[in-house]
Design a protein around this motif. Structure first.
Motif, PDB file in Angstrom:
ATOM      1  N   ALA A   1     -10.747   4.352   0.563  1.00  0.00           N
ATOM      2  CA  ALA A   1      -9.342   4.520   0.949  1.00  0.00           C
ATOM      3  C   ALA A   1      -8.596   5.384  -0.058  1.00  0.00           C
ATOM      4  N   SER A   2      -8.970   5.314  -1.318  1.00  0.00           N
ATOM      5  CA  SER A   2      -8.323   6.146  -2.340  1.00  0.00           C
ATOM      6  C   SER A   2      -8.638   7.621  -2.130  1.00  0.00           C
ATOM      7  N   ILE A   3      -9.862   7.922  -1.712  1.00  0.00           N
ATOM      8  CA  ILE A   3     -10.212   9.307  -1.387  1.00  0.00           C
ATOM      9  C   ILE A   3      -9.367   9.787  -0.212  1.00  0.00           C
ATOM     10  N   ARG A   4      -9.190   8.916   0.765  1.00  0.00           N
ATOM     11  CA  ARG A   4      -8.339   9.233   1.920  1.00  0.00           C
ATOM     12  C   ARG A   4      -6.914   9.551   1.469  1.00  0.00           C
ATOM     13  N   HIS A   5      -6.402   8.755   0.542  1.00  0.00           N
ATOM     14  CA  HIS A   5      -5.049   9.001   0.026  1.00  0.00           C
ATOM     15  C   HIS A   5      -4.980  10.305  -0.766  1.00  0.00           C
ATOM     16  N   LEU A   6      -6.025  10.639  -1.492  1.00  0.00           N
ATOM     17  CA  LEU A   6      -6.040  11.913  -2.215  1.00  0.00           C
ATOM     18  C   LEU A   6      -5.974  13.089  -1.245  1.00  0.00           C
ATOM     19  N   ILE A   7      -6.666  12.962  -0.127  1.00  0.00           N
ATOM     20  CA  ILE A   7      -6.620  14.010   0.891  1.00  0.00           C
ATOM     21  C   ILE A   7      -5.197  14.136   1.432  1.00  0.00           C
ATOM     22  N   TRP A   8      -4.540  12.990   1.690  1.00  0.00           N
ATOM     23  CA  TRP A   8      -3.147  13.029   2.162  1.00  0.00           C
ATOM     24  C   TRP A   8      -2.230  13.652   1.116  1.00  0.00           C
ATOM     25  N   ASP A   9      -2.476  13.336  -0.159  1.00  0.00           N
ATOM     26  CA  ASP A   9      -1.631  13.878  -1.226  1.00  0.00           C
ATOM     27  C   ASP A   9      -1.733  15.398  -1.316  1.00  0.00           C
ATOM     28  N   SER A  10      -2.840  15.950  -0.844  1.00  0.00           N
ATOM     29  CA  SER A  10      -2.976  17.410  -0.839  1.00  0.00           C
ATOM     30  C   SER A  10      -2.217  18.031   0.335  1.00  0.00           C
ATOM     31  N   GLY A  11      -1.702  17.178   1.236  1.00  0.00           N
ATOM     32  CA  GLY A  11      -0.952  17.655   2.388  1.00  0.00           C
ATOM     33  C   GLY A  11      -1.792  17.806   3.643  1.00  0.00           C
ATOM     34  N   ALA A  12      -3.055  17.465   3.558  1.00  0.00           N
ATOM     35  CA  ALA A  12      -3.963  17.621   4.705  1.00  0.00           C
ATOM     36  C   ALA A  12      -4.108  16.318   5.483  1.00  0.00           C
ATOM     37  N   ARG A  13      -4.455  16.440   6.765  1.00  0.00           N
ATOM     38  CA  ARG A  13      -4.819  15.330   7.642  1.00  0.00           C
ATOM     39  C   ARG A  13      -3.749  14.245   7.693  1.00  0.00           C
ATOM     40  N   PHE A  14      -2.510  14.657   7.880  1.00  0.00           N
ATOM     41  CA  PHE A  14      -1.398  13.716   7.870  1.00  0.00           C
ATOM     42  C   PHE A  14      -0.741  13.560   9.233  1.00  0.00           C
ATOM     43  N   GLU A  15      -1.383  14.066  10.281  1.00  0.00           N
ATOM     44  CA  GLU A  15      -0.881  13.838  11.641  1.00  0.00           C
ATOM     45  C   GLU A  15      -1.366  12.471  12.114  1.00  0.00           C
ATOM     46  N   LYS A  16      -0.612  11.850  13.029  1.00  0.00           N
ATOM     47  CA  LYS A  16      -0.969  10.494  13.482  1.00  0.00           C
ATOM     48  C   LYS A  16      -2.400  10.414  14.005  1.00  0.00           C
ATOM     49  N   LYS A  17      -2.792  11.400  14.804  1.00  0.00           N
ATOM     50  CA  LYS A  17      -4.143  11.392  15.374  1.00  0.00           C
ATOM     51  C   LYS A  17      -5.193  11.465  14.264  1.00  0.00           C
ATOM     52  N   GLU A  18      -4.974  12.331  13.277  1.00  0.00           N
ATOM     53  CA  GLU A  18      -5.920  12.480  12.169  1.00  0.00           C
ATOM     54  C   GLU A  18      -5.959  11.219  11.301  1.00  0.00           C
ATOM     55  N   ILE A  19      -4.811  10.605  11.091  1.00  0.00           N
ATOM     56  CA  ILE A  19      -4.744   9.376  10.297  1.00  0.00           C
ATOM     57  C   ILE A  19      -5.548   8.278  10.979  1.00  0.00           C
ATOM     58  N   ASP A  20      -5.398   8.154  12.296  1.00  0.00           N
ATOM     59  CA  ASP A  20      -6.157   7.137  13.036  1.00  0.00           C
ATOM     60  C   ASP A  20      -7.654   7.423  12.999  1.00  0.00           C
ATOM     61  N   GLU A  21      -8.031   8.696  13.187  1.00  0.00           N
ATOM     62  CA  GLU A  21      -9.453   9.068  13.137  1.00  0.00           C
ATOM     63  C   GLU A  21     -10.037   8.762  11.762  1.00  0.00           C
ATOM     64  N   ASP A  22      -9.323   9.163  10.718  1.00  0.00           N
ATOM     65  CA  ASP A  22      -9.819   8.954   9.361  1.00  0.00           C
ATOM     66  C   ASP A  22      -9.855   7.466   8.998  1.00  0.00           C
ATOM     67  N   GLY A  23      -8.949   6.692   9.582  1.00  0.00           N
ATOM     68  CA  GLY A  23      -8.969   5.244   9.353  1.00  0.00           C
ATOM     69  C   GLY A  23     -10.240   4.622   9.877  1.00  0.00           C
TER      70      GLY A  23
END
Length: 153
Positions: free
Chosen positions: A100-122
């Motif tokens: 989950a921390s890697i996922r948050h690092l990806i979000w912090d870079s500004g990538a994969r922050f759309e609802k659909k992408e967040i659900d897929e990555d979850g």
């Protein structure tokens, strides 16, 4: 007239400090419960569990430093079925918190922050955590069996 318990959440102030009736913060009845919410809560709980498990590891190392009697006692606790379950839980919590921390690092870079992408990555993070946990558990069980065969021979 019956009082609604949610009324307590509707007291705030405006920018001039005057009392107004409004929600202080979004509440569960505002948002639909989503997988990303559950994973966020789970990530926080996994972080706490991972920290507590690190404390257990330090206690185990302290027993090792205290000598054979203390270490033998710690080993009995660690190898008891309940102790093994605690260590397994610690491993799952730490693995999930890492993923989950890697996922948050990806979000912090500004990538994969759309609802659909967040659900897929979850969903991916749950499967990656499960896969890593099964792989690590299988590796530890295999190493333990190989080690016990080597000491019996």
């Amino acid at each position: 007239m019956a009082s609604d318990g949610r009324e307590a959440f509707y007291h705030g102030t405006d920018t001039q400090g005057r009392a107004i009736r409004r929600p202080m913060s979004p509440h569960l009845d505002v948002y639909r419960f989503r997988l990303s919410m559950a994973l966020s809560i789970g990530n926080r709980m996994a972080g706490v569990a991972s920290s507590l498990g690190a404390g257990l590891a330090v206690a185990w190392l302290a027993a090792l430093a205290q000598g054979p009697r203390a270490f033998s006692r710690a080993q009995r606790v660690a190898t008891h079925p309940l102790g093994r379950l605690v260590f397994l839980g610690w491993g799952v919590a730490t693995t999930y918190h890492f993923v989950a921390s890697i996922r948050h690092l990806i979000w912090d870079s500004g990538a994969r922050f759309e609802k659909k992408e967040i659900d897929e990555d979850g969903r991916r993070s749950v499967f990656v955590t499960a896969g890593l946990c099964v792989t690590l558990t299988a590796a530890f069980v295999t190493l333990a069996r190989l080690r016990s065969k080597g000491t019996r021979a």
